[in-house]
Design a protein around this motif. Structure first.
Motif, PDB file in Angstrom:
ATOM      1  N   THR A  26       0.829  -1.201   0.000  1.00 36.11           N
ATOM      2  CA  THR A  26       0.000   0.000   0.000  1.00 36.11           C
ATOM      3  C   THR A  26       0.866   1.254   0.000  1.00 36.11           C
ATOM      4  O   THR A  26       0.608   2.199  -0.762  1.00 36.11           O
ATOM      5  N   LEU A  27       1.902   1.261   0.810  1.00 41.75           N
ATOM      6  CA  LEU A  27       2.820   2.411   0.837  1.00 41.75           C
ATOM      7  C   LEU A  27       3.555   2.579  -0.490  1.00 41.75           C
ATOM      8  O   LEU A  27       3.758   3.704  -0.948  1.00 41.75           O
ATOM      9  N   ALA A  28       3.949   1.472  -1.098  1.00 42.80           N
ATOM     10  CA  ALA A  28       4.646   1.545  -2.381  1.00 42.80           C
ATOM     11  C   ALA A  28       3.732   2.120  -3.462  1.00 42.80           C
ATOM     12  O   ALA A  28       4.170   2.934  -4.290  1.00 42.80           O
ATOM     13  N   ILE A  29       2.469   1.721  -3.444  1.00 42.69           N
ATOM     14  CA  ILE A  29       1.529   2.259  -4.434  1.00 42.69           C
ATOM     15  C   ILE A  29       1.285   3.746  -4.170  1.00 42.69           C
ATOM     16  O   ILE A  29       1.212   4.552  -5.107  1.00 42.69           O
ATOM     17  N   PHE A  30       1.185   4.122  -2.903  1.00 46.26           N
ATOM     18  CA  PHE A  30       1.022   5.544  -2.573  1.00 46.26           C
ATOM     19  C   PHE A  30       2.233   6.349  -3.031  1.00 46.26           C
ATOM     20  O   PHE A  30       2.090   7.451  -3.572  1.00 46.26           O
ATOM     21  N   PHE A  31       3.425   5.799  -2.832  1.00 44.46           N
ATOM     22  CA  PHE A  31       4.640   6.470  -3.301  1.00 44.46           C
ATOM     23  C   PHE A  31       4.593   6.661  -4.812  1.00 44.46           C
ATOM     24  O   PHE A  31       5.034   7.690  -5.329  1.00 44.46           O
ATOM     25  N   GLN A  32       4.053   5.677  -5.517  1.00 44.35           N
ATOM     26  CA  GLN A  32       3.947   5.791  -6.967  1.00 44.35           C
ATOM     27  C   GLN A  32       3.053   6.956  -7.367  1.00 44.35           C
ATOM     28  O   GLN A  32       3.330   7.642  -8.342  1.00 44.35           O
ATOM     29  N   ALA A  33       1.988   7.168  -6.618  1.00 44.15           N
ATOM     30  CA  ALA A  33       1.114   8.307  -6.915  1.00 44.15           C
ATOM     31  C   ALA A  33       1.862   9.626  -6.705  1.00 44.15           C
ATOM     32  O   ALA A  33       1.766  10.539  -7.527  1.00 44.15           O
ATOM     33  N   ALA A  34       2.604   9.707  -5.622  1.00 47.33           N
ATOM     34  CA  ALA A  34       3.378  10.920  -5.351  1.00 47.33           C
ATOM     35  C   ALA A  34       4.470  11.131  -6.394  1.00 47.33           C
ATOM     36  O   ALA A  34       4.662  12.252  -6.877  1.00 47.33           O
ATOM     37  N   SER A  35       5.152  10.064  -6.751  1.00 47.95           N
ATOM     38  CA  SER A  35       6.230  10.211  -7.738  1.00 47.95           C
ATOM     39  C   SER A  35       5.675  10.476  -9.135  1.00 47.95           C
ATOM     40  O   SER A  35       6.363  11.061  -9.970  1.00 47.95           O
ATOM     41  N   ALA A  36       4.427  10.089  -9.395  1.00 47.32           N
ATOM     42  CA  ALA A  36       3.804  10.418 -10.685  1.00 47.32           C
ATOM     43  C   ALA A  36       3.622  11.931 -10.798  1.00 47.32           C
ATOM     44  O   ALA A  36       3.826  12.509 -11.876  1.00 47.32           O
ATOM     45  N   GLY A  37       3.258  12.557  -9.698  1.00 50.61           N
ATOM     46  CA  GLY A  37       3.157  14.010  -9.698  1.00 50.61           C
ATOM     47  C   GLY A  37       4.509  14.657  -9.938  1.00 50.61           C
ATOM     48  O   GLY A  37       4.622  15.629 -10.690  1.00 50.61           O
ATOM     49  N   LEU A  38       5.549  14.103  -9.325  1.00 49.61           N
ATOM     50  CA  LEU A  38       6.906  14.618  -9.543  1.00 49.61           C
ATOM     51  C   LEU A  38       7.371  14.365 -10.972  1.00 49.61           C
ATOM     52  O   LEU A  38       8.115  15.164 -11.539  1.00 49.61           O
ATOM     53  N   LEU A  39       6.915  13.268 -11.537  1.00 51.10           N
ATOM     54  CA  LEU A  39       7.253  12.931 -12.930  1.00 51.10           C
ATOM     55  C   LEU A  39       6.803  14.045 -13.870  1.00 51.10           C
ATOM     56  O   LEU A  39       7.490  14.374 -14.836  1.00 51.10           O
ATOM     57  N   LEU A  40       5.658  14.634 -13.566  1.00 51.19           N
ATOM     58  CA  LEU A  40       5.108  15.688 -14.406  1.00 51.19           C
ATOM     59  C   LEU A  40       5.714  17.060 -14.135  1.00 51.19           C
ATOM     60  O   LEU A  40       5.613  17.951 -14.973  1.00 51.19           O
ATOM     61  N   SER A  41       6.342  17.221 -12.965  1.00 52.18           N
ATOM     62  CA  SER A  41       6.759  18.574 -12.590  1.00 52.18           C
ATOM     63  C   SER A  41       8.255  18.760 -12.341  1.00 52.18           C
ATOM     64  O   SER A  41       8.690  19.897 -12.160  1.00 52.18           O
ATOM     65  N   THR A  42       9.046  17.682 -12.295  1.00 53.90           N
ATOM     66  CA  THR A  42      10.475  17.830 -12.025  1.00 53.90           C
ATOM     67  C   THR A  42      11.300  16.986 -12.996  1.00 53.90           C
ATOM     68  O   THR A  42      10.788  16.097 -13.669  1.00 53.90           O
ATOM     69  N   SER A  43      12.582  17.259 -12.995  1.00 51.13           N
ATOM     70  CA  SER A  43      13.475  16.504 -13.873  1.00 51.13           C
ATOM     71  C   SER A  43      13.831  15.128 -13.296  1.00 51.13           C
ATOM     72  O   SER A  43      14.165  14.210 -14.035  1.00 51.13           O
ATOM     73  N   TYR A  44      13.753  14.983 -11.982  1.00 49.85           N
ATOM     74  CA  TYR A  44      14.119  13.708 -11.352  1.00 49.85           C
ATOM     75  C   TYR A  44      12.922  12.799 -11.100  1.00 49.85           C
ATOM     76  O   TYR A  44      13.074  11.679 -10.643  1.00 49.85           O
ATOM     77  N   GLY A  45      11.722  13.260 -11.402  1.00 50.67           N
ATOM     78  CA  GLY A  45      10.517  12.479 -11.144  1.00 50.67           C
ATOM     79  C   GLY A  45      10.490  11.151 -11.870  1.00 50.67           C
ATOM     80  O   GLY A  45      10.010  10.145 -11.341  1.00 50.67           O
ATOM     81  N   GLU A  46      11.022  11.128 -13.082  1.00 52.50           N
ATOM     82  CA  GLU A  46      11.029   9.885 -13.862  1.00 52.50           C
ATOM     83  C   GLU A  46      11.863   8.812 -13.168  1.00 52.50           C
ATOM     84  O   GLU A  46      11.478   7.642 -13.118  1.00 52.50           O
ATOM     85  N   HIS A  47      12.984   9.197 -12.592  1.00 56.42           N
ATOM     86  CA  HIS A  47      13.841   8.237 -11.896  1.00 56.42           C
ATOM     87  C   HIS A  47      13.158   7.692 -10.642  1.00 56.42           C
ATOM     88  O   HIS A  47      13.223   6.496 -10.357  1.00 56.42           O
ATOM     89  N   LEU A  48      12.514   8.583  -9.889  1.00 57.04           N
ATOM     90  CA  LEU A  48      11.795   8.141  -8.689  1.00 57.04           C
ATOM     91  C   LEU A  48      10.638   7.212  -9.047  1.00 57.04           C
ATOM     92  O   LEU A  48      10.427   6.191  -8.382  1.00 57.04           O
ATOM     93  N   HIS A  49       9.890   7.556 -10.086  1.00 58.24           N
ATOM     94  CA  HIS A  49       8.742   6.739 -10.480  1.00 58.24           C
ATOM     95  C   HIS A  49       9.209   5.374 -10.994  1.00 58.24           C
ATOM     96  O   HIS A  49       8.580   4.358 -10.703  1.00 58.24           O
TER      97      HIS A  49
END
Length: 134
Positions: A24-47
């Motif tokens: 559940t935490l990993a899926i929640f992290f994916q939602a947060a990193s998806a937002g970073l994917l759209l707004s930062t340069s490092y979001g793709e790596h985190l996602h």
């Protein structure tokens, strides 16, 4: 006063709940990193890293479900649930690699909701099993 060792059944149920909570935490992290994917340069790596962790958590959930069933004498139903999550996680990975956000995003939301539901049921079952009220 000697401390009592927990029964094998309670340990497997605890492992199952921990595995579900990690998923559940990993899926929640994916939602947060998806937002970073759209707004930062490092979001793709985190996602991308989060996707690997989420998939590993789904596999851990399958293992925990098997262990809770076989040696613990529990129900086989969690194995079906865990296997279903692993299938959904596999579909998520394929959709993410194929860049199909119109299905990838809603499926991620569905997975998070289902994972929270399963975790809540496991926690409620554990509380009922220990005689705790509330």
């Amino acid at each position: 006063m000697a401390l009592e060792k927990p029964a094998p059944r309670s340990r497997t149920v605890t492992f199952l709940a921990v595995a579900t909570a990690l998923q559940t935490l990993a899926i929640f992290f994916q939602a947060a990193s998806a937002g970073l994917l759209l707004s930062t340069s490092y979001g793709e790596h985190l996602h991308s890293a989060g996707a690997r962790v989420m998939y590993g958590a789904a596999m851990l959930y399958v293992l925990a479900a098997v262990l809770a069933w076989r040696p613990g004498g529990g129900s086989a139903a969690p194995i079906a649930h865990a296997s279903g999550f692993l299938v959904l996680a596999s579909i998520q990975v394929v959709l993410g690699i194929a860049h199909v956000p119109s299905v990838h995003v809603p499926l991620g939301v569905l997975m998070f909701g289902l994972s929270v539901l399963v975790l809540a049921r496991q926690v409620a079952e554990a509380v009922r099993g220990r005689g705790v009220r509330g």
